[in-house]
Scaffold this motif. Structure first.
Motif, PDB file in Angstrom:
ATOM      1  N   GLY A 194     151.908 137.446  66.695  1.00 27.69           N
ATOM      2  CA  GLY A 194     151.649 137.830  65.122  1.00 27.69           C
ATOM      3  C   GLY A 194     152.437 136.837  64.397  1.00 27.69           C
ATOM      4  O   GLY A 194     152.945 135.707  64.786  1.00 27.69           O
ATOM      5  N   SER A 195     152.661 137.389  62.981  1.00 28.35           N
ATOM      6  CA  SER A 195     153.358 136.605  62.166  1.00 28.35           C
ATOM      7  C   SER A 195     154.089 137.485  61.374  1.00 28.35           C
ATOM      8  O   SER A 195     153.735 138.626  61.172  1.00 28.35           O
ATOM      9  CB  SER A 195     152.337 135.765  61.394  1.00 28.35           C
ATOM     10  OG  SER A 195     151.289 136.659  60.503  1.00 28.35           O
ATOM     11  N   GLY A 196     155.170 136.854  60.764  1.00 32.03           N
ATOM     12  CA  GLY A 196     156.190 137.896  59.791  1.00 32.03           C
ATOM     13  C   GLY A 196     156.602 138.768  60.320  1.00 32.03           C
ATOM     14  O   GLY A 196     157.224 139.127  61.485  1.00 32.03           O
ATOM     15  N   ASP A 197     156.378 140.190  59.640  1.00 32.79           N
ATOM     16  CA  ASP A 197     156.954 141.267  60.102  1.00 32.79           C
ATOM     17  C   ASP A 197     155.993 141.825  61.204  1.00 32.79           C
ATOM     18  O   ASP A 197     156.249 143.122  61.801  1.00 32.79           O
ATOM     19  CB  ASP A 197     157.102 142.429  58.892  1.00 32.79           C
ATOM     20  CG  ASP A 197     158.124 141.924  57.928  1.00 32.79           C
ATOM     21  OD1 ASP A 197     159.127 141.004  58.441  1.00 32.79           O
ATOM     22  OD2 ASP A 197     158.073 142.188  56.591  1.00 32.79           O
ATOM     23  N   ALA A 198     154.976 141.134  61.425  1.00 36.42           N
ATOM     24  CA  ALA A 198     153.869 141.824  62.424  1.00 36.42           C
ATOM     25  C   ALA A 198     154.110 141.290  63.789  1.00 36.42           C
ATOM     26  O   ALA A 198     153.057 141.448  64.477  1.00 36.42           O
ATOM     27  CB  ALA A 198     152.417 141.761  61.958  1.00 36.42           C
ATOM     28  N   ILE A 199     154.913 140.515  64.177  1.00 37.36           N
ATOM     29  CA  ILE A 199     155.113 140.115  65.255  1.00 37.36           C
ATOM     30  C   ILE A 199     155.883 141.340  66.352  1.00 37.36           C
ATOM     31  O   ILE A 199     156.899 141.872  66.161  1.00 37.36           O
ATOM     32  CB  ILE A 199     156.365 139.140  65.500  1.00 37.36           C
ATOM     33  CG1 ILE A 199     155.724 137.942  64.529  1.00 37.36           C
ATOM     34  CG2 ILE A 199     156.606 138.402  66.829  1.00 37.36           C
ATOM     35  CD1 ILE A 199     156.896 136.665  64.514  1.00 37.36           C
ATOM     36  N   VAL A 200     154.822 141.601  67.109  1.00 31.22           N
ATOM     37  CA  VAL A 200     154.995 142.617  68.134  1.00 31.22           C
ATOM     38  C   VAL A 200     154.766 142.445  69.542  1.00 31.22           C
ATOM     39  O   VAL A 200     153.945 141.412  69.758  1.00 31.22           O
ATOM     40  CB  VAL A 200     154.307 144.109  67.602  1.00 31.22           C
ATOM     41  CG1 VAL A 200     154.807 144.356  66.459  1.00 31.22           C
ATOM     42  CG2 VAL A 200     152.723 143.677  67.645  1.00 31.22           C
ATOM     43  N   PRO A 201     155.175 143.091  70.473  1.00 31.71           N
ATOM     44  CA  PRO A 201     154.675 142.953  71.979  1.00 31.71           C
ATOM     45  C   PRO A 201     153.141 143.465  72.116  1.00 31.71           C
ATOM     46  O   PRO A 201     152.727 144.424  71.401  1.00 31.71           O
ATOM     47  CB  PRO A 201     155.639 143.960  72.719  1.00 31.71           C
ATOM     48  CG  PRO A 201     156.900 144.270  71.909  1.00 31.71           C
ATOM     49  CD  PRO A 201     156.271 144.061  70.504  1.00 31.71           C
ATOM     50  N   ASN A 202     152.295 142.412  72.809  1.00 33.58           N
ATOM     51  CA  ASN A 202     150.860 143.058  72.691  1.00 33.58           C
ATOM     52  C   ASN A 202     150.245 142.092  73.859  1.00 33.58           C
ATOM     53  O   ASN A 202     150.996 141.557  74.368  1.00 33.58           O
ATOM     54  CB  ASN A 202     150.280 142.492  71.401  1.00 33.58           C
ATOM     55  CG  ASN A 202     150.496 141.064  71.217  1.00 33.58           C
ATOM     56  OD1 ASN A 202     149.429 140.317  71.636  1.00 33.58           O
ATOM     57  ND2 ASN A 202     151.256 140.528  70.515  1.00 33.58           N
ATOM     58  N   SER A 203     149.113 142.931  74.156  1.00 32.50           N
ATOM     59  CA  SER A 203     148.466 142.254  75.448  1.00 32.50           C
ATOM     60  C   SER A 203     147.930 140.931  75.312  1.00 32.50           C
ATOM     61  O   SER A 203     147.756 140.132  76.165  1.00 32.50           O
ATOM     62  CB  SER A 203     147.171 143.279  75.701  1.00 32.50           C
ATOM     63  OG  SER A 203     147.806 144.479  76.044  1.00 32.50           O
ATOM     64  N   ASN A 204     147.249 140.477  74.079  1.00 27.42           N
ATOM     65  CA  ASN A 204     146.933 139.138  73.858  1.00 27.42           C
ATOM     66  C   ASN A 204     147.950 138.166  74.266  1.00 27.42           C
ATOM     67  O   ASN A 204     147.605 137.255  75.117  1.00 27.42           O
ATOM     68  CB  ASN A 204     146.409 138.909  72.395  1.00 27.42           C
ATOM     69  CG  ASN A 204     145.268 139.810  71.893  1.00 27.42           C
ATOM     70  OD1 ASN A 204     145.557 141.055  72.097  1.00 27.42           O
ATOM     71  ND2 ASN A 204     144.126 139.343  71.721  1.00 27.42           N
ATOM     72  N   SER A 205     149.087 138.135  73.330  1.00 23.91           N
ATOM     73  CA  SER A 205     150.229 137.248  73.899  1.00 23.91           C
ATOM     74  C   SER A 205     150.767 137.482  75.567  1.00 23.91           C
ATOM     75  O   SER A 205     150.784 136.417  76.022  1.00 23.91           O
ATOM     76  CB  SER A 205     151.347 137.444  72.855  1.00 23.91           C
ATOM     77  OG  SER A 205     150.951 137.241  71.602  1.00 23.91           O
ATOM     78  N   THR A 206     150.956 138.648  75.728  1.00 24.32           N
ATOM     79  CA  THR A 206     151.316 138.899  77.371  1.00 24.32           C
ATOM     80  C   THR A 206     150.413 138.768  78.099  1.00 24.32           C
ATOM     81  O   THR A 206     150.769 137.790  79.243  1.00 24.32           O
ATOM     82  CB  THR A 206     151.680 140.337  77.363  1.00 24.32           C
ATOM     83  OG1 THR A 206     152.808 140.817  76.281  1.00 24.32           O
ATOM     84  CG2 THR A 206     152.510 140.774  78.702  1.00 24.32           C
ATOM     85  N   GLY A 207     149.086 138.719  77.851  1.00 24.24           N
ATOM     86  CA  GLY A 207     148.050 138.379  78.927  1.00 24.24           C
ATOM     87  C   GLY A 207     147.797 136.900  79.008  1.00 24.24           C
ATOM     88  O   GLY A 207     147.972 136.307  80.205  1.00 24.24           O
ATOM     89  N   LEU A 208     147.650 136.196  77.834  1.00 25.01           N
ATOM     90  CA  LEU A 208     147.674 134.635  77.905  1.00 25.01           C
ATOM     91  C   LEU A 208     148.886 134.204  78.668  1.00 25.01           C
ATOM     92  O   LEU A 208     148.706 133.024  79.413  1.00 25.01           O
ATOM     93  CB  LEU A 208     147.547 134.149  76.647  1.00 25.01           C
ATOM     94  CG  LEU A 208     146.223 134.263  75.941  1.00 25.01           C
ATOM     95  CD1 LEU A 208     146.248 133.855  74.550  1.00 25.01           C
ATOM     96  CD2 LEU A 208     145.121 133.362  76.654  1.00 25.01           C
TER      97      LEU A 208
END
Length: 374
Positions: free
Chosen positions: A271-285
């Motif tokens: 994500g970006s800014g304050d919206a950087i969170v653990p998520n499946s897109n980033s973790t999956g890739l």
């Protein structure tokens, strides 16, 4: 010379090299992911089944905005191919993409280079001719959107009244597509992508201004970014690095950067800014890239986190969405009424980008608890 990490070519159970037609093989098609006798995890097959069920005549349809979603359809195809190379959906997807070139990549007078790059790669990996895909020469069209000289040599760009939104995602797809197509622009495209890698090892998403004298990442003093761009570059290009020392070195540095960004629970944030969170897109890739690089422990941790966000055998409205993967905790807990039209795009993209990471999931990893429908 091979890349220093154990490259896992996805021929029998994965992304690269072929997407379905047995008649068109690349030189490494006989290689497989890990042990070819290992059964594909049920969690991965369940996700592939859910994705296939989202297609309408070979393409995803966004009911919220009443439009075909060709971009996520390509992502879906690569994810399904990674898990189930014999999927009958791949042929239907190829037909749909061939018929949707103008709507996807060239609407009106606009030309979107990243979309062209995804189509060239898809056609090559599907065993079809990208110079005649859907009756069009997509390679020539992509080459026309690839700069020929100066500081921007190899850089792709859009032709659009809305502006140029080309970025390193599209550049990585262009490197793959142009290389497999034997284009004279391939080396320059690769070199420009490698210029987007900073000294810390990550690939930045956004390019410098087109008129900047120095187009490199380090010249801009770019700050470390989420792993998505770096992971996608590895997934798309790791097989090409087998005979390209320069690319292999860059991708190995990228994997080292990815490993350093993994949280203790196995997740990666995006994500970006304050919206950087653990998520499946980033973790999956990231997990997919780590799996391909032979980083088994880190890949298993990422897959476990993704599995914890995958819908299992739930009763009620969620029953039809077994196998789907939520973007994050909030998406999962808010899905008691099932995947709605408004939320469908996020669920489809999350599942497509994270599904192949489940090839590394441990057998004892638990699925997500069913959301409370009360």
């Amino acid at each position: 010379m091979l890349t220093s990490r154990p490259v896992r070519i996805l021929a029998a159970t994965g992304l690269v090299l072929t997407l379905g037609l047995a008649g068109c093989k690349h030189e490494n098609d006989d290689k497989v992911v890990g042990d070819s006798t290992t059964a594909t995890p049920e969690a991965a097959l369940a996700g592939a089944h859910w994705l296939e069920g989202q297609l309408r005549d070979g393409v995803l349809y966004n009911e919220q905005y009443k439009t075909d979603d060709y971009s996520t359809t390509v992502d879906l195809a690569y994810a399904v191919r990674a898990v189930d190379p014999s999927s009958k959906a791949l042929s239907a997807i190829a037909t749909a993409l061939a018929g949707g070139i103008d709507a996807y990549a060239k609407p009106g007078k606009d030309v979107y280079s990243g979309s062209l790059a995804k189509l060239v790669s898809f056609a090559e990996d599907q065993g079809q001719d990208p110079r005649a895909f859907g009756g069009q020469d997509l390679v020539a069209q992509l080459e026309a959107r690839t700069a020929d000289g100066g500081a921007t040599a190899g850089r792709i760009s859009d032709k659009s009244s809305y502006g140029d939104y080309a970025n390193s995602f599209g550049q990585a797809w262009a490197v793959r597509g142009l290389t497999l197509a034997g284009s004279k622009e391939a080396t320059a495209a690769r070199d420009f992508l490698l210029e987007q890698q900073c000294s810390e090892g990550f690939f930045r998403l956004y390019f410098a201004a087109p008129n900047a004298a120095d187009q490199t990442c380090d010249s801009a003093g770019a700050k470390p970014e989420p792993v998505d761009t770096t992971a996608l570059a590895y997934v798309l290009l790791h097989d090409l690095a087998e005979h390209d020392d320069k690319l292999a070195t860059a991708l190995d540095r990228g994997i080292d950067y990815i490993k350093g960004q993994q949280a203790a629970d196995g997740s990666f944030s995006g994500g970006s800014g304050d919206a950087i969170v653990p998520n499946s897109n980033s973790t999956g890739l990231a997990g997919w890239a780590l799996h391909l690089a032979g980083e088994d422990a880190a890949a298993a941790k990422a897959a476990t986190w993704v599995r914890q966000h995958q819908v299992g055998a739930c009763d009620g409205p969620m029953a039809k969405d077994a196998g789907a993967i939520a973007f994050d905790d909030a998406a999962m807990s808010g899905a008691a009424k099932g995947v709605t039209k408004k939320a469908a795009y996020q669920w489809r993209l999350s599942t497509a980008q994270s599904l192949p990471s489940l090839l590394a999931v441990p057998t004892d990893a638990a699925e997500a608890p069913c959301p409370d429908a009360s």
